[in-house]
Design an enzyme around this catalytic site. Sequence first.
Site, PDB file in Angstrom:
ATOM      1  N   ASP A 101       0.859  -1.197   0.000  1.00  0.00           N
ATOM      2  CA  ASP A 101       0.000   0.000   0.000  1.00  0.00           C
ATOM      3  C   ASP A 101       0.886   1.233   0.000  1.00  0.00           C
ATOM      4  O   ASP A 101       2.095   1.149   0.280  1.00  0.00           O
ATOM      5  CB  ASP A 101      -0.940   0.014   1.215  1.00  0.00           C
ATOM      6  CG  ASP A 101      -0.200   0.089   2.549  1.00  0.00           C
ATOM      7  OD1 ASP A 101       0.859  -0.570   2.677  1.00  0.00           O
ATOM      8  OD2 ASP A 101      -0.650   0.807   3.454  1.00  0.00           O
ATOM      9  N   GLU A 167       0.138  -1.055   5.836  1.00  0.00           N
ATOM     10  CA  GLU A 167       1.222  -0.482   6.641  1.00  0.00           C
ATOM     11  C   GLU A 167       1.050   1.014   6.840  1.00  0.00           C
ATOM     12  O   GLU A 167       1.290   1.540   7.927  1.00  0.00           O
ATOM     13  CB  GLU A 167       2.575  -0.767   5.978  1.00  0.00           C
ATOM     14  CG  GLU A 167       3.776  -0.504   6.892  1.00  0.00           C
ATOM     15  CD  GLU A 167       4.253   0.935   6.919  1.00  0.00           C
ATOM     16  OE1 GLU A 167       5.026   1.280   7.827  1.00  0.00           O
ATOM     17  OE2 GLU A 167       3.861   1.748   6.049  1.00  0.00           O
TER      18      GLU A 167
HETATM   19  N1  LIG Z   1      11.443   4.662   7.404  1.00  0.00           N
HETATM   20  C1  LIG Z   1      10.460   3.783   7.881  1.00  0.00           C
HETATM   21  C2  LIG Z   1       9.476   4.541   8.740  1.00  0.00           C
HETATM   22  C3  LIG Z   1       8.113   4.001   8.529  1.00  0.00           C
HETATM   23  C4  LIG Z   1       7.093   4.955   9.054  1.00  0.00           C
HETATM   24  O1  LIG Z   1       6.906   6.033   8.498  1.00  0.00           O
HETATM   25  N2  LIG Z   1       6.405   4.560  10.117  1.00  0.00           N
HETATM   26  C5  LIG Z   1       5.402   5.356  10.733  1.00  0.00           C
HETATM   27  C6  LIG Z   1       4.621   4.421  11.602  1.00  0.00           C
HETATM   28  C7  LIG Z   1       3.535   5.093  12.358  1.00  0.00           C
HETATM   29  C8  LIG Z   1       3.454   5.208  13.678  1.00  0.00           C
HETATM   30  N3  LIG Z   1       2.297   5.823  13.940  1.00  0.00           N
HETATM   31  C9  LIG Z   1       1.736   6.080  12.799  1.00  0.00           C
HETATM   32  N4  LIG Z   1       2.477   5.613  11.832  1.00  0.00           N
HETATM   33  C10 LIG Z   1       6.050   6.444  11.565  1.00  0.00           C
HETATM   34  O2  LIG Z   1       5.422   7.501  11.707  1.00  0.00           O
HETATM   35  O3  LIG Z   1       7.155   6.259  12.090  1.00  0.00           O
HETATM   36 ZN   LIG Z   2       7.101   1.986   4.167  1.00  0.00          ZN
HETATM   37 ZN   LIG Z   3       5.485   4.896   4.428  1.00  0.00          ZN
END
Ligand SMILES: NCCCC(=O)N[C@@H](Cc1c[nH]cn1)C(=O)O
Ligand SMILES: [Zn+2]
Ligand SMILES: [Zn+2]
Length: 480
Positions: A101, A167
């Site tokens: 996604d 994700e």
């Molecule tokens: N570089 C990889 C980071 C992946 C990412 O962006 N993860 C999000 C996960 C998240 C946590 N709460 C909402 N989303 C992040 O913000 O770190």
């Molecule tokens: Zn990612």
């Molecule tokens: Zn991402």
Amino acid sequence: MSSPVDRYFELVDQNQQKFIEALREVVAIPSVSSDASRRGEVVRMGEWLQARWEALGATCKRVDPGKQDLHGVELDLPPVILGQYGNDSSKKTVLVYGHYDVQPALLEDGWDTDPFTLVETADGRLVGRGSTDDKGPVLGWLLCAETHKQAGLEFPVNLKFCFEGMEESGSEGLDEIIVAEADKWFKGTDVVCISDNYWLGTKKPCLTHGLRGVSYFHLEISGPGADLHSGVFGGTVHEPMVDLVHLLATLVDSSGRIKVAGIYDQVMEETEAEEQSYEGLEFSHAALAGDLKRDVIIHADERATLKHRWRIPTLSIHGVEGAFYAPGDKTVIPARVRGKFSLRTVPNMEPARVAELVTAHLNAEFGKLGSKNVMRVIETHGGRWWYSSPKHPNFVAAARATERVYGVTPDLTREGGSIPVTLTFEENLGVNVLLLPMGAADDGAHSINEKLDRRNYICGIKLLGAYLHEIAVTDLTVPA
Ligand SMILES: NCCCC(=O)N[C@@H](Cc1c[nH]cn1)C(=O)O
Ligand SMILES: [Zn+2]
Ligand SMILES: [Zn+2]
């Protein structure tokens, strides 16, 4: 006679254009998980992957995690595609994870070209939503296996895979599947590899062995039963927005220091070895300021910036629900507002303690206001930090593979963001997890004009293959 890895590299070079066409095909599927109207496209993307792996001979299992309530709309969650490619008891088994996604993207957000049409620029950028996050890497594993098969090269390991379509929207349903399949589909996994993050800079590859956790809060202030006219009621009632702005300002100062008492108490002591690990990393304030398009960096030197990204907790304020935010002027007093903020947590902070400290701080500060409004602190979601040793043979194999592809020793990095599934795999499968990024720091994941450089894509496909070949010949026993 060239080695199988050299032969694989030659084939990857010869097939560059074909690989770019494959990326074009998947970028054209707008698999935006947060958009109810695109849910069919997310499912289509999962089915595309499953069909292509099955055509190669992989055994796949589609797991439908159930339903989702998206702002009152009930939707089927997109499938998690589990797969197994090869089942030879004399080979090691590597589990790879990725997501198919993507974040939302609209031309009017400021993209130079249609986000779902892959465009290659003259300087070798492959621009399109999902190119780096995470369709390029997810495709990389598939193209690696296809290339081996087409050339009659022995695939060096048994590959298991787990590709999800949620994700970017909190991985709903995934943890339960991993727990349920730990002793079934995932049984026999020797190591895990995740390619879903980025290099620290734009030139030097890295391996990543740490992530921060996240504790997300809503701070709700409720006042009158309905919005009010500020000309009539301003100065005569306790305004929720005034209370909220005051409270949010008590959480963090302009230098990024968190003002919640006790929040730094659980932070892991820094060792001499860790202090030395910052030496020689490809990271500069000049490049960072360039990526930011303005020098808004708080800290005086690169080391301090990295420490505040990797090993020091931070607090960010994200938004206010219920506040007036449209263009123009409106003389309203909002009746109820919700501030949203989160903390990035680090070793050895415990989420329960973080919530306790934040709540105590806000209760005390709200008490000082003497307001008749009602305050609620809600912890909406969280994920724990992850910290692993880069000395594990899984990392040693990946470092050798990197040297073979790029001719340099990779940097060892941590990340400021969170990938909660990393810890879920580590804890439930009991094996080492490695983060092996394909893209570079300036790829602009989640942003406009997201790109993956042709070099990173092609060398990344080589890297994934070289890593699997290195794992095949690496003793994965952890030295005592
Ligand atoms: N570089 C990889 C980071 C992946 C990412 O962006 N993860 C999000 C996960 C998240 C946590 N709460 C909402 N989303 C992040 O913000 O770190
Ligand atoms: Zn990612
Ligand atoms: Zn991402």
